[in-house]
Write a protein that holds these residues in place. Structure first.
Motif, PDB file in Angstrom:
ATOM      1  N   ARG A 112      -5.791   2.884   6.270  1.00  0.00           N
ATOM      2  CA  ARG A 112      -5.042   4.283   5.953  1.00  0.00           C
ATOM      3  C   ARG A 112      -5.061   5.141   5.092  1.00  0.00           C
ATOM      4  NH1 ARG A 112      -0.065   2.360   5.622  1.00  0.00           N
ATOM      5  NH2 ARG A 112       0.964   4.014   4.210  1.00  0.00           N
ATOM      6  N   ASN A 121       9.023   1.177   9.039  1.00  0.00           N
ATOM      7  CA  ASN A 121       8.976  -0.443   9.506  1.00  0.00           C
ATOM      8  C   ASN A 121       9.671  -1.065  10.607  1.00  0.00           C
ATOM      9  OD1 ASN A 121       6.824  -0.258   7.641  1.00  0.00           O
ATOM     10  ND2 ASN A 121       7.889   0.353   5.921  1.00  0.00           N
ATOM     11  N   THR A 160      -6.768   0.494   1.909  1.00  0.00           N
ATOM     12  CA  THR A 160      -6.429   2.479   1.701  1.00  0.00           C
ATOM     13  C   THR A 160      -7.787   4.026   1.349  1.00  0.00           C
ATOM     14  OG1 THR A 160      -3.960   1.795   1.274  1.00  0.00           O
ATOM     15  CG2 THR A 160      -4.231   4.097   1.417  1.00  0.00           C
ATOM     16  N   SER A 165       0.471  -0.890   0.271  1.00  0.00           N
ATOM     17  CA  SER A 165       0.181   0.176  -0.125  1.00  0.00           C
ATOM     18  C   SER A 165       0.788   1.255   0.170  1.00  0.00           C
ATOM     19  CB  SER A 165      -1.359   0.026   1.145  1.00  0.00           C
ATOM     20  OG  SER A 165      -1.735  -1.017   1.435  1.00  0.00           O
ATOM     21  N   GLU A 166       1.936   1.652   0.733  1.00  0.00           N
ATOM     22  CA  GLU A 166       3.054   1.572   0.854  1.00  0.00           C
ATOM     23  C   GLU A 166       3.523   2.403  -0.708  1.00  0.00           C
ATOM     24  OE1 GLU A 166       4.788   2.404   4.036  1.00  0.00           O
ATOM     25  OE2 GLU A 166       3.465   3.326   5.088  1.00  0.00           O
ATOM     26  N   ALA A 190      -0.823  11.765   7.275  1.00  0.00           N
ATOM     27  CA  ALA A 190      -1.215   9.938   6.840  1.00  0.00           C
ATOM     28  C   ALA A 190      -1.889  10.150   7.875  1.00  0.00           C
ATOM     29  CB  ALA A 190       0.243   9.548   6.763  1.00  0.00           C
TER      30      ALA A 190
END
Lengths: 364, 364
Positions: B227, B317, B93, B50-51, B234
């Protein structure tokens, strides 16, 4: 030596226990967690004048009488313990819009007309006193005689004074007043008092409050207590040695004392509307307590029986009214009730015992 | 038996210590407060897909390789300790406006084009998965293979597993790696690693995070990680057994880990924009940590000397990349570096030792 049990270890119970011990009573204070309730969560405003409103004569008079006793009480605590409790000298209520300003005028006229010192300030006058407030503040009401105290210092000081005066503190919950064999009992259990005396019209009024710490390089807190109404909600900022206390939400939520996201959100937003630098402060603590509310916003202060005295129902003003409450309870114990506490008779709501009759009977 | 010192007791250090002890090393882990740093504050998202963003190939590849190792790692922790760390199976997201939606399409195209499973959902598709989200959510990107873990359960599980495997935990701060006489040293001190090895380009990136508890009668948390980007910031919501973790702010603020009013304000406002019921949750905790950031968002993972291995710089992360990091460090200790960790060489920024040369030299 006559024995006294004080049920409840907030500032009311601690103050009564201390002064009663000094007056010669053998005092036991019972509370499973002394000083941990509403007294610990409070903000410490002493602002009966700024809160005055036409028609609420008794609330104003009671609050003003309590305020008048504070200087001596603060000096007495400091003499006994070295603990200085005052954190601000004055209160400034600010107006953000025309409706707020009209309200300030109403308060100034009515409370001022009753002989108290309140001063209306324009935009420049507010800025001169507290330059860090928001540019949107358009007027203010200055109450030069309304100070604020640090409630946690007060709790600590009272406890120290009480213990030094010989009060025995029992970390126990009292489930029935009948279980106590003392000559006299003072019921000072705040919002929980109705559990021990169900006829008392006291209920919990939940409040959330934030404690903010100033970080290096950030604008210092206002020197005075700042009060305002934002989006219809009351908000106040009370200075502390290391930051600001922001209060307080108000809900009828039973004995729930969880801190809600919405409560914190509203307090931050409302505080920021009057003191924009607050975003850079540290959010050191968010907590909630249960204020002991009554139907008419006066406390429940006086005899329930020949052996039991109520000292509860102080709502949002437990810090303010504590010195008067302590004196009133001591006066009851001495058999000579204080005139200032007359309207706080705990049996005033009882239709079975209207005050005019009960004052002559043994029940009172 | 060869000796290993692990400096730092976050999830990286604990994971390395555990697996090294299982592999036959005599392991000592040094940390004055094991598990109390960024690992304790974290949210627990495992969301490299997703990132993903076009051009960040190495970050995506590293994250995806780490994600691929999670199922086995989670099973291994649970087998060793009984601690189940997974708290959500997938990530969603969401887009609130057209710009967000365009970004989701970019991610879906680019990451999807590299063989990963991402699905664009329209308004109805989002609502079908997570009916409690705001009506203003207009689209979503569903990553069915991106789970989340409870970082605090992970810390507890890793510590338990490490101790059971014979790791000795010393509650001591290490001020110099020279003071350690072990055969090998793993430097896993997170943002503090540069204090012990100044050439490491790792810096603290402050983050604040909220832990919310569901109150009775309030809408349950979304089942997936949610998200979004709100006002350019964010925000994420990670489910927990008893509520939601909301994260995270991001500042370059040195080692300051105070929680600011503005940080809490923004997290609440942004979370509320995507999950309106959050106001009724309890604000159980607000905390801050220092993530170990690097210039290119890849960790610093590999040999510094013949005796010292770096395992830091995991940025936001650390939870995601921990299993890969542990395997990479174990591979270094065994003398057979993992290909997946190649681009994380801690000396890649050193002009004196470009990777192409140093890889042949004794320094690496």
């Amino acid at each position: 030596m006559r024995t006294l049990a004080v049920v409840g270890g907030g500032v009311i119970g601690l103050g009564v226990a201390w002064r009663a011990a000094e007056a010669g009573w053998s005092v036991t204070l019972c509370d499973p967690a002394v000083g941990s309730g509403a007294s610990w969560v409070a903000g410490g405003m002493l602002a009966p004048l700024s809160e005055g409103w036409p028609g609420e004569d008794r609330v104003l008079d009671f609050g003003a009488a309590a305020l008048a006793r504070w200087p001596e009480f603060a000096a007495r605590i400091e003499a006994a313990t070295g603990v200085a409790v005052l954190v601000a000298d004055a209160t400034l209520t600010v107006a953000l819009d025309a409706a707020d300003l009209a309200d300030l005028r109403t308060v100034a006229d009515w409370v001022g007309g009753r002989g108290h010192d309140l001063r209306l300030l324009d935009r420049a006058g507010v800025r001169a006193l507290e330059p860090s407030l928001a540019r949107t503040v358009r007027a203010g009401l200055h109450a030069p005689a309304e100070p604020a105290i640090d409630n946690r210092r007060l709790v600590a000081g009272l406890r120290q004074a009480a213990e030094a005066a010989g009060v025995r503190i029992r970390a126990e919950r009292v489930d029935s007043l009948d279980a106590l064999d003392h000559d006299q009992i003072v019921l000072a259990a705040g919002a929980a008092s109705a559990r021990l005396w169900p006829a008392l019209p006291v209920r919990p009024v939940k409040g959330e409050i934030l404690r903010l710490r100033q970080r290096p390089g950030v604008a210092p807190a206002p020197q005075r207590v700042i009060r305002a109404r934002v989006h219809g909600r009351a908000v106040y900022l009370v200075p502390r040695a290391d930051g600001i206390v922001v209060g307080a939400t108000q809900y009828e939520a039973g004995f729930d004392t969880t801190v809600t996201v919405a409560g914190v959100r509203d307090l931050i937003a409302d505080a920021e509307a009057i003191f924009p630098s607050i975003g850079e402060y540290e959010l050191a603590e968010a907590s909630a307590g249960a204020r002991p509310g009554t139907p008419d916003n006066l406390p429940l202060l006086g005899r329930l029986t020949d052996r039991i005295i109520a000292a509860t129902g102080h709502g949002r003003n437990g810090m303010l009214t504590m010195p008067l409450t302590v004196d009133a309870v001591l006066a009851q114990l001495a058999g000579t009730p204080l005139p200032e506490a007359e309207h706080a008779d705990p049996q005033r709501f009882s239709t079975a015992h209207p005050p005019s009759l009960s004052s002559a009977g043994g029940v009172r």
